[in-house]
Design a protein around this motif. Structure first.
Motif, short mmCIF file in Angstrom:
data_model
loop_
_atom_site.label_atom_id
_atom_site.label_comp_id
_atom_site.label_asym_id
_atom_site.label_seq_id
_atom_site.Cartn_x
_atom_site.Cartn_y
_atom_site.Cartn_z
N ASP A 49 11.01 82.17 66.48
CA ASP A 49 10.48 81.47 65.31
C ASP A 49 9.38 82.28 64.64
N GLY A 50 9.60 82.67 63.39
CA GLY A 50 8.60 83.38 62.61
C GLY A 50 8.49 84.86 62.90
N ASN A 51 9.32 85.39 63.77
CA ASN A 51 9.25 86.80 64.14
C ASN A 51 10.58 87.50 63.86
N GLU A 52 10.52 88.81 63.74
CA GLU A 52 11.73 89.62 63.60
C GLU A 52 11.97 90.33 64.93
N LEU A 53 13.13 90.08 65.54
CA LEU A 53 13.46 90.66 66.83
C LEU A 53 14.39 91.85 66.63
N HIS A 54 14.06 92.95 67.27
CA HIS A 54 14.84 94.18 67.17
C HIS A 54 15.27 94.59 68.57
N MET A 86 5.91 88.99 62.55
CA MET A 86 5.62 89.96 63.59
C MET A 86 6.91 90.63 64.04
N ASN A 87 6.87 91.94 64.21
CA ASN A 87 8.03 92.69 64.65
C ASN A 87 7.97 92.90 66.16
N ILE A 88 9.02 92.46 66.84
CA ILE A 88 9.08 92.52 68.29
C ILE A 88 10.30 93.33 68.71
N ALA A 89 10.09 94.36 69.52
CA ALA A 89 11.19 95.17 70.04
C ALA A 89 11.56 94.66 71.43
N LEU A 90 12.84 94.37 71.62
CA LEU A 90 13.36 93.95 72.92
C LEU A 90 14.16 95.13 73.49
N ILE A 91 13.67 95.73 74.55
CA ILE A 91 14.27 96.94 75.11
C ILE A 91 14.92 96.61 76.45
N MET A 104 6.12 98.74 65.65
CA MET A 104 6.26 97.37 66.14
C MET A 104 4.91 96.77 66.50
N ASP A 105 4.85 95.45 66.49
CA ASP A 105 3.66 94.75 66.95
C ASP A 105 3.70 94.53 68.46
N VAL A 106 4.92 94.34 68.97
CA VAL A 106 5.10 94.02 70.39
C VAL A 106 6.32 94.78 70.93
N LEU A 107 6.18 95.30 72.15
CA LEU A 107 7.31 95.88 72.88
C LEU A 107 7.55 95.02 74.12
#
Length: 212
Positions: free
Chosen positions: A30-35, A1-6, A55-58
């Motif tokens: 764990d198991g996710n890609e953090l951007h 899962m792609n997660i954007a941290l803004i 992204m999957d999550v913002l």
């Protein structure tokens, strides 16, 4: 899962929003890609807005400004809304980490409602928000483990938020104060923050109490 941290703090470095994101990261890594995105340093480029649409999550982290969202972050959301309506690739869930200078975390409730309304307008899902009161304390608690002492409420809220993010589900927004007496917080913040800031700007503590 792609997660954007803004990081939506206006501060380029050493922000409480950055501290909150650093606490959340190990809980969702764990198991996710953090951007990571830092619009406080420079505005996002068109390509970065397109990335957010995939992204999957913002996860938005920001300080409370006049009971609302800081203007540069609000502008980001307005611009992102246009991209989402034409380039969104999947269902996106939005979560928020909010901190405010008042002792009461409940002060964040209007900003939560603003974000909910934006999600509805932009066609994304509002997941959950947590709102930390007395946010300026965070910088002095770097040696305190999350979930212990003054960070006990924050620890519980962070784990709840992390579970919601991992499952891409909605949860109850949690607005709370630190596990620290209000009178002690007032004494500490006055002596170590307001008086220090006054001195740095060539003022005396009594000048803070002067009526205009």
């Amino acid at each position: 899962m792609n997660i954007a941290l803004i990081n939506g703090s206006p501060k380029p470095n050493g922000s409480n929003s950055g501290i909150l994101l650093s606490m959340l990261e190990p809980l969702i890594a764990d198991g996710n890609e953090l951007h990571t995105y830092t619009p406080n340093k420079r505005p996002l480029a068109p390509g970065q807005y397109s990335e957010l649409c995939g992204m999957d999550v913002l996860v938005l982290a920001f300080p409370l400004y006049y009971d609302g969202i800081p203007s540069h972050l609000f502008q980001l959301l307005v611009t992102l809304e246009g991209y989402l309506k034409t380039e969104r690739e999947r269902e996106i869930y939005v979560y928020a980490l909010i901190n405010n200078g008042f002792y009461e975390g409940q002060q964040n409730h209007i900003a939560v409602e603003i974000l909910k309304n934006w999600c509805a307008r932009a066609g994304v899902h509002f997941g959950q928000s947590i709102g930390q009161g007395a946010g300026e304390m965070l910088g002095s608690l770097d040696k305190v483990p999350l979930g212990r002492g003054p960070l006990k409420n924050l620890g519980r809220a962070m784990h709840s938020l992390a579970e919601s993010i991992q499952s891409r589900s909605a949860g109850e927004s949690l607005l709370f104060s630190p596990n620290f007496p209000r009178f002690a917080w007032k004494f500490y913040s006055t002596r170590s923050f307001w008086h220090r800031t006054a001195r740095e700007n060539g003022l005396k503590p009594k000048d803070l109490r002067r009526r205009m």
